[in-house]
Design a protein around this motif. Structure first.
Motif, short mmCIF file in Angstrom:
data_model
loop_
_atom_site.label_atom_id
_atom_site.label_comp_id
_atom_site.label_asym_id
_atom_site.label_seq_id
_atom_site.Cartn_x
_atom_site.Cartn_y
_atom_site.Cartn_z
N UNK A 1 0.78 -1.24 0.00
CA UNK A 1 0.00 0.00 0.00
C UNK A 1 0.81 1.30 0.00
N UNK A 2 2.08 1.25 0.39
CA UNK A 2 2.89 2.46 0.41
C UNK A 2 3.75 2.53 -0.85
N UNK A 3 3.89 3.71 -1.44
CA UNK A 3 4.72 3.82 -2.64
C UNK A 3 6.19 3.65 -2.30
N UNK A 4 6.95 3.20 -3.29
CA UNK A 4 8.40 3.09 -3.09
C UNK A 4 8.96 4.51 -2.97
N UNK A 5 10.18 4.61 -2.52
CA UNK A 5 10.81 5.93 -2.39
C UNK A 5 10.83 6.66 -3.73
N UNK A 6 11.14 5.94 -4.78
CA UNK A 6 11.22 6.56 -6.10
C UNK A 6 9.83 7.00 -6.59
N UNK A 7 8.80 6.19 -6.34
CA UNK A 7 7.45 6.56 -6.75
C UNK A 7 6.93 7.75 -5.94
N UNK A 8 7.28 7.83 -4.68
CA UNK A 8 6.76 8.88 -3.81
C UNK A 8 7.56 10.17 -3.86
N UNK A 9 8.75 10.14 -4.48
CA UNK A 9 9.64 11.31 -4.47
C UNK A 9 9.01 12.56 -5.09
N UNK A 10 8.37 12.48 -6.28
CA UNK A 10 7.82 13.72 -6.86
C UNK A 10 6.85 14.45 -5.93
N UNK A 11 5.98 13.71 -5.28
CA UNK A 11 5.01 14.35 -4.38
C UNK A 11 5.70 14.93 -3.14
#
Length: 114
Positions: free
Chosen positions: A28-38
């Motif tokens: 359920x939590x995004x990876x660091x790379x997926x969550x970085x832009x936000x």
């Protein structure tokens, strides 16, 4: 009274085994790379159309170091701090020294840095 055994049992009843909790986080939590832009959009106060902001959004290890410090832990001899941080870009190695820039930092007035 030691509440640790009770807490372990209660948490196991609510969350299941530790693998269940970790599996849920992975799912359920995004990876660091997926969550970085936000995260960059929410935390970075510089221009979002800059080269540095783009590097942070890509988690570019070859870019200059940029990190968000979550917690500072003073050393026992008060000579400095150890920091818990999320690195957005660049690479740090054990023993590297970094400069901390506070929320009010400006290149024109370096008062809020250490």
């Amino acid at each position: 009274l030691d509440v640790k055994p009770f807490t372990k049992v209660a948490c196991k009843e609510v969350f299941g085994t530790a693998t269940g909790l970790v599996d849920m986080m992975v799912q359920h939590l995004p990876s660091s790379k997926q969550g970085a832009p936000k995260k960059v959009e929410l935390n970075y106060q510089g221009p979002l159309d800059s080269e540095l902001a783009d590097a942070m959004k890509r988690c570019d290890w070859s870019a200059p170091v940029s990190a968000n410090v979550c917690k500072l832990y003073p050393k026992s001899d008060c000579s400095g701090f150890d920091a818990l941080a999320r690195i957005f870009s660049g690479t740090l190695k054990v023993g590297d020294r970094v400069r901390m820039l506070g929320e009010g930092y400006s290149p024109d007035d370096e008062e809020d840095s250490c």
